[in-house]
Design a protein around this motif. Structure first.
Motif, PDB file in Angstrom:
ATOM      1  N   GLN A  18       1.047  -1.158   0.094  1.00  0.00           N
ATOM      2  CA  GLN A  18       0.029  -0.099  -0.023  1.00  0.00           C
ATOM      3  C   GLN A  18       1.001   1.193  -0.017  1.00  0.00           C
ATOM      4  OE1 GLN A  18      -2.981   0.861  -0.339  1.00  0.00           O
ATOM      5  NE2 GLN A  18      -3.910  -1.014  -0.620  1.00  0.00           N
ATOM      6  N   PHE A  19       1.845   1.310   0.818  1.00  0.00           N
ATOM      7  CA  PHE A  19       2.817   2.370   0.763  1.00  0.00           C
ATOM      8  C   PHE A  19       3.373   2.518  -0.583  1.00  0.00           C
ATOM      9  CE2 PHE A  19       2.896   0.824   4.996  1.00  0.00           C
ATOM     10  CZ  PHE A  19       2.015   1.812   5.766  1.00  0.00           C
ATOM     11  N   GLU A  20       3.596   1.742  -1.453  1.00  0.00           N
ATOM     12  CA  GLU A  20       4.068   2.200  -2.915  1.00  0.00           C
ATOM     13  C   GLU A  20       3.246   2.216  -3.917  1.00  0.00           C
ATOM     14  OE1 GLU A  20       7.847   0.228  -3.332  1.00  0.00           O
ATOM     15  OE2 GLU A  20       8.563   0.265  -1.614  1.00  0.00           O
ATOM     16  N   ALA A  21       2.110   1.895  -3.614  1.00  0.00           N
ATOM     17  CA  ALA A  21       1.125   1.407  -4.561  1.00  0.00           C
ATOM     18  C   ALA A  21       0.613   3.106  -5.259  1.00  0.00           C
ATOM     19  CB  ALA A  21      -0.160   0.742  -4.150  1.00  0.00           C
ATOM     20  N   SER A  22       0.511   3.053  -6.513  1.00  0.00           N
ATOM     21  CA  SER A  22      -0.141   4.311  -7.100  1.00  0.00           C
ATOM     22  C   SER A  22      -1.519   4.663  -6.996  1.00  0.00           C
ATOM     23  CB  SER A  22       0.346   4.430  -8.716  1.00  0.00           C
ATOM     24  OG  SER A  22      -0.284   3.323  -9.288  1.00  0.00           O
ATOM     25  N   HIS A  23      -2.180   3.543  -6.628  1.00  0.00           N
ATOM     26  CA  HIS A  23      -3.843   3.503  -6.440  1.00  0.00           C
ATOM     27  C   HIS A  23      -4.044   2.367  -5.415  1.00  0.00           C
ATOM     28  CE1 HIS A  23      -2.926   0.851  -9.805  1.00  0.00           C
ATOM     29  NE2 HIS A  23      -3.962   0.333  -9.340  1.00  0.00           N
ATOM     30  N   ASP A  24      -5.230   2.641  -4.912  1.00  0.00           N
ATOM     31  CA  ASP A  24      -5.947   1.907  -3.825  1.00  0.00           C
ATOM     32  C   ASP A  24      -6.972   0.793  -4.340  1.00  0.00           C
ATOM     33  OD1 ASP A  24      -4.624   3.572  -1.868  1.00  0.00           O
ATOM     34  OD2 ASP A  24      -6.393   5.057  -1.905  1.00  0.00           O
ATOM     35  N   PHE A  25      -7.486   1.237  -5.619  1.00  0.00           N
ATOM     36  CA  PHE A  25      -8.513   0.322  -6.203  1.00  0.00           C
ATOM     37  C   PHE A  25      -8.413   0.228  -7.623  1.00  0.00           C
ATOM     38  CE2 PHE A  25     -10.471   1.654  -2.388  1.00  0.00           C
ATOM     39  CZ  PHE A  25     -11.109   0.603  -1.869  1.00  0.00           C
ATOM     40  N   ASP A  26      -8.603  -0.808  -8.125  1.00  0.00           N
ATOM     41  CA  ASP A  26      -8.656  -1.104  -9.620  1.00  0.00           C
ATOM     42  C   ASP A  26     -10.284  -1.323  -9.797  1.00  0.00           C
ATOM     43  OD1 ASP A  26      -5.825  -1.421 -10.620  1.00  0.00           O
ATOM     44  OD2 ASP A  26      -5.684  -2.910  -9.074  1.00  0.00           O
ATOM     45  N   ILE A  27     -10.617  -0.532 -10.932  1.00  0.00           N
ATOM     46  CA  ILE A  27     -12.056  -0.605 -11.119  1.00  0.00           C
ATOM     47  C   ILE A  27     -12.248  -0.833 -12.432  1.00  0.00           C
ATOM     48  CG2 ILE A  27     -14.277   0.846 -11.159  1.00  0.00           C
ATOM     49  CD1 ILE A  27     -12.996   2.393  -8.789  1.00  0.00           C
ATOM     50  N   TYR A  28     -13.055  -1.773 -13.171  1.00  0.00           N
ATOM     51  CA  TYR A  28     -13.012  -2.260 -14.524  1.00  0.00           C
ATOM     52  C   TYR A  28     -14.344  -1.811 -14.987  1.00  0.00           C
ATOM     53  CZ  TYR A  28      -9.326  -5.175 -12.927  1.00  0.00           C
ATOM     54  OH  TYR A  28      -8.020  -5.437 -12.555  1.00  0.00           O
ATOM     55  N   VAL A  29     -14.330  -1.147 -16.062  1.00  0.00           N
ATOM     56  CA  VAL A  29     -15.384  -0.201 -16.605  1.00  0.00           C
ATOM     57  C   VAL A  29     -15.765  -0.389 -17.973  1.00  0.00           C
ATOM     58  CG1 VAL A  29     -15.020   1.444 -14.846  1.00  0.00           C
ATOM     59  CG2 VAL A  29     -14.024   1.822 -16.999  1.00  0.00           C
ATOM     60  N   GLU A  30     -16.824  -0.158 -18.450  1.00  0.00           N
ATOM     61  CA  GLU A  30     -17.121  -0.153 -19.937  1.00  0.00           C
ATOM     62  C   GLU A  30     -17.767   1.237 -20.091  1.00  0.00           C
ATOM     63  OE1 GLU A  30     -20.486  -1.677 -22.807  1.00  0.00           O
ATOM     64  OE2 GLU A  30     -20.371  -2.647 -20.909  1.00  0.00           O
ATOM     65  N   ARG A  31     -17.147   2.142 -21.108  1.00  0.00           N
ATOM     66  CA  ARG A  31     -17.500   3.499 -21.509  1.00  0.00           C
ATOM     67  C   ARG A  31     -19.013   3.583 -22.070  1.00  0.00           C
ATOM     68  NH1 ARG A  31     -14.405   8.381 -24.574  1.00  0.00           N
ATOM     69  NH2 ARG A  31     -16.281   9.842 -23.985  1.00  0.00           N
TER      70      ARG A  31
END
Length: 80
Positions: A50-63
Motif C-alpha cells: 500500500q505504501f508504494e502503490a499508485s492507487h488503492d483500487f482497480d475498477i473495471y469499466v465499460e464506457r
C-alpha cells in the motif's frame, strides 16, 4: 479521496482518477464534467504494498454514452 485506476474493458486503456467514494458493480460514474460515463463491471482493492502503490483500487469499466445511461434508468423505473 480514493486513488483508483480505471481499466476500460473495451479499449484496454487505463487511467488514474480520484474518487470520493468507491462505486459498486452495476453503478455508473461520470468522470469530470465531461460526457464520459462508465458502467462498473468490477472492483478490486489493491492491498499489496500500500505504501508504494499508485492507487488503492482497480475498477473495471465499460464506457457508455449518456443516452444509454438515461435509458437504463427509465427501464429500471418501468420495471419497478
Amino acid at each position: 479521496m480514493h486513488k483508483v485506476c480505471l481499466h476500460d474493458l473495451i479499449t484496454r486503456k487505463s487511467f488514474l482518477a480520484d474518487l470520493s467514494t468507491i462505486p459498486a458493480v452495476a453503478e455508473t460514474i461520470q468522470i469530470d464534467n465531461s460526457q464520459r460515463f462508465y458502467l462498473i463491471h468490477g472492483v478490486t482493492k489493491n492491498i499489496s504494498d500500500q505504501f508504494e502503490a499508485s492507487h488503492d483500487f482497480d475498477i473495471y469499466v465499460e464506457r457508455i454514452n449518456k443516452e444509454y445511461w438515461v435509458n437504463s434508468l427509465l427501464d429500471k423505473m418501468q420495471n419497478s
